[in-house]
Design an enzyme around this catalytic site. Structure first.
Site, PDB file in Angstrom:
ATOM      1  N   THR A 133       0.823  -1.212   0.000  1.00 17.23           N
ATOM      2  CA  THR A 133       0.000   0.000   0.000  1.00 17.23           C
ATOM      3  C   THR A 133       0.856   1.260   0.000  1.00 17.23           C
ATOM      4  OG1 THR A 133      -1.487   1.268   1.448  1.00 17.23           O
ATOM      5  CG2 THR A 133      -0.104  -0.343   2.519  1.00 17.23           C
ATOM      6  N   ASP A 134       0.253   2.352  -0.472  1.00 19.88           N
ATOM      7  CA  ASP A 134       0.950   3.653  -0.392  1.00 19.88           C
ATOM      8  C   ASP A 134       0.955   4.203   1.036  1.00 19.88           C
ATOM      9  OD1 ASP A 134      -1.758   4.292  -0.165  1.00 19.88           O
ATOM     10  OD2 ASP A 134      -1.722   5.894  -1.674  1.00 19.88           O
ATOM     11  N   GLU A 135       0.165   3.577   1.933  1.00 18.62           N
ATOM     12  CA  GLU A 135       0.058   4.127   3.290  1.00 18.62           C
ATOM     13  C   GLU A 135       1.359   3.982   4.077  1.00 18.62           C
ATOM     14  OE1 GLU A 135      -3.698   3.387   5.248  1.00 18.62           O
ATOM     15  OE2 GLU A 135      -4.704   3.071   3.330  1.00 18.62           O
ATOM     16  N   TYR A 159      -2.078  -0.478  10.883  1.00 21.87           N
ATOM     17  CA  TYR A 159      -2.159  -1.156   9.576  1.00 21.87           C
ATOM     18  C   TYR A 159      -0.939  -0.827   8.719  1.00 21.87           C
ATOM     19  CZ  TYR A 159      -3.361  -1.702   4.633  1.00 21.87           C
ATOM     20  OH  TYR A 159      -3.326  -2.002   3.289  1.00 21.87           O
ATOM     21  N   LYS A 163       2.175  -3.217   7.336  1.00 18.95           N
ATOM     22  CA  LYS A 163       2.495  -3.401   5.913  1.00 18.95           C
ATOM     23  C   LYS A 163       3.941  -2.953   5.642  1.00 18.95           C
ATOM     24  CE  LYS A 163       0.186  -4.635   2.981  1.00 18.95           C
ATOM     25  NZ  LYS A 163      -0.149  -6.003   2.454  1.00 18.95           N
ATOM     26  N   ASN A 188      -5.522   3.814  -2.861  1.00 19.67           N
ATOM     27  CA  ASN A 188      -6.842   3.260  -2.514  1.00 19.67           C
ATOM     28  C   ASN A 188      -7.568   2.717  -3.733  1.00 19.67           C
ATOM     29  OD1 ASN A 188      -6.214   5.221  -0.274  1.00 19.67           O
ATOM     30  ND2 ASN A 188      -8.186   4.461   0.467  1.00 19.67           N
ATOM     31  N   TYR A 216     -15.616  11.343   8.297  1.00 16.74           N
ATOM     32  CA  TYR A 216     -14.740  11.596   9.446  1.00 16.74           C
ATOM     33  C   TYR A 216     -14.194  13.023   9.369  1.00 16.74           C
ATOM     34  CZ  TYR A 216     -14.425   6.414   9.779  1.00 16.74           C
ATOM     35  OH  TYR A 216     -14.673   5.065   9.882  1.00 16.74           O
TER      36      TYR A 216
END
Ligand code: NAD
Ligand code: TYD
Length: 359
Positions: A133-135, A159, A163, A188, A216
């Site tokens: 993921t880019d996160e 998370y 990763k 995403n 949010y």
């Protein structure tokens, strides 16, 4: 044959359906633990395809992974299996460390031992493709350039930290032992079979049920949305032509605020399935922000385009329209997922002879 881990989840099941749509594709063994996020009905259309097989197994299970590898002798492993929802990782991170870190480590370890037993030509052809993921890169400020493959890792949620740890292990197994790995870091995704706890499917499902659409904080956080079929195409490209030991960023060049995404979904629903008494936008509700909420993600996908010729085919508007239409056509899938009705699938499908017995 290729192994796909986590193939009953959102991206994994899209990947398998897409892979098997090519008549010339190698067979697939789907290895999935079937957590709450793994839905075997996603693959009902290929269940009888002789090129498809399923084994219910946990990637943390040392014996199961070693046995499957020596029995089926895959040419590649495409590794999707993970706990994937940031909000769940905030409330209970343990399972994220177990599956994402320890599970990936176990899979790498067993893959390495298997790979070392292969003849030289098969060793050269083997690939371990790690789907990430880019996160892992953390959060961008408004004027920062998008994440490139050389951006420093700075994960902020349990998370993304799990990763990031798994990405480092993959890198280390290549650097230290020579395992032919590839890593992709994608933005995403959205599209069919997306579990309705993530923003886009949650908003569609809630809207159709007349429930509030929770945003949010101020809703001005930015994500770079990619239609899942484009991600699958990128993974096929990297698997076929990627240079081992390299990482490739995958993204849609499509930065949108959450508020814009939700407005687009509401407007699309207004057009395709109008709501009595007003717009779906009336259901938008601002709620408490996610702790540690990353403000902005954006991917620089130029390396993948320059070196391997991949770029996204879908525009945001066309992808969202296809996605909304899919959810309108598959209300039964959402109801089944939300009620957990697929959970007894193994018993229904295999009776007293569950697929773990294949191991
Ligand atoms: P998902 O949560 O929909 O599916 C995960 C799948 O893994 C499920 O089928 C689940 O049963 C299986 N699984 C979980 N733990 C397991 C274990 N211990 N052993 C075997 N199987 C297990 O996830 P997704 O959205 O399809 O994401 C797939 C991968 O892509 C993940 O690695 C995720 O980090 C990565 N990714 C996702 C996105 C996104 O937007 N969804 C973006 C970039 C990268
Ligand atoms: P999500 O789909 O959970 O993906 P990720 O956290 O991995 O980016 O969330 C996408 C964005 O939408 C993120 O900024 C959080 C926000 N969000 C909401 O505003 N409301 C919601 O109900 C959810 C699930 C997410």
């Amino acid at each position: 044959m290729i192994f796909v881990t986590g193939g009953a989840g959102f991206i994994g099941s899209n990947f398998i359906l897409d892979w098997l749509a090519n008549d010339a594709a190698e067979p697939v063994l789907n290895i999935d633990k079937l957590t709450y996020a793994g839905n075997p009905y996603n693959l009902a259309s290929v269940a009888d395809d002789p090129r498809y097989a399923f084994v219910q197994a946990d990637i943390c299970d040392e014996i199961a992974m070693a046995t499957l590898l020596s029995r089926y002798r895959p040419r590649a492993i495409v590794h999707f299996a993970a706990e994937s929802h940031v909000d769940r990782s905030i409330h209970s991170p343990d399972e994220f460390i177990r599956t994402n870190v320890n599970g990936t480590f176990n899979l790498l370890n067993k893959a390495l031992r298997y790979w070392q037993t292969l003849p030289q030509d098969e060793q050269q052809d083997f690939r371990f493709l790690h789907v990430s993921t880019d996160e892992v890169y953390g959060s961008l400020l408004p004027d920062d350039p998008p994440f490139s493959e050389t951006t420093t890792y700075a994960p902020n949620s349990p998370y993304s930290a799990s990763k990031a740890a798994s990405d480092h292990l993959v890198r280390a197994f290549h650097h230290t032992y020579g395992l032919p790995t590839l890593t992709t870091n994608c933005s995403n995704n959205y599209g069919p079979y997306h579990f309705p706890e993530k923003l886009i499917p949650l908003v569609i499902a809630n809207a159709l049920a007349g429930n509030p659409l929770p945003i949010y904080g101020d809703g001005l956080q930015i994500r770079d949305w990619l239609f899942v079929a484009d991600h699958c195409a990128a993974l096929r490209t990297v698997l076929a032509d990627g240079k081992t030991g390299e990482t490739y960023n995958v993204g849609g060049w499509n930065e949108q605020t959450n508020l814009h995404v939700v407005h687009t979904l509401c407007d699309t629903l207004d057009a395709l399935s109008p709501r009595a008494g007003g717009s779906y936008r009336d259901l938008i509700t601002f709620v408490k922000d996610r702790p540690g909420h990353d403000r902005r993600y954006a991917i620089d996908a130029r390396k993948l385009e320059r070196e391997l010729g991949w770029k996204p085919a879908e525009t945001f508007d066309s992808g969202i329209r296809k996605t909304v239409q899919w959810y309108l056509d598959h209300g039964d899938w959402v109801a089944q997922v939300r009620s957990g009705a697929y959970m007894n699938w193994i018993q229904k499908q295999y009776g007293d002879n569950p697929p773990g017995a294949l191991v």
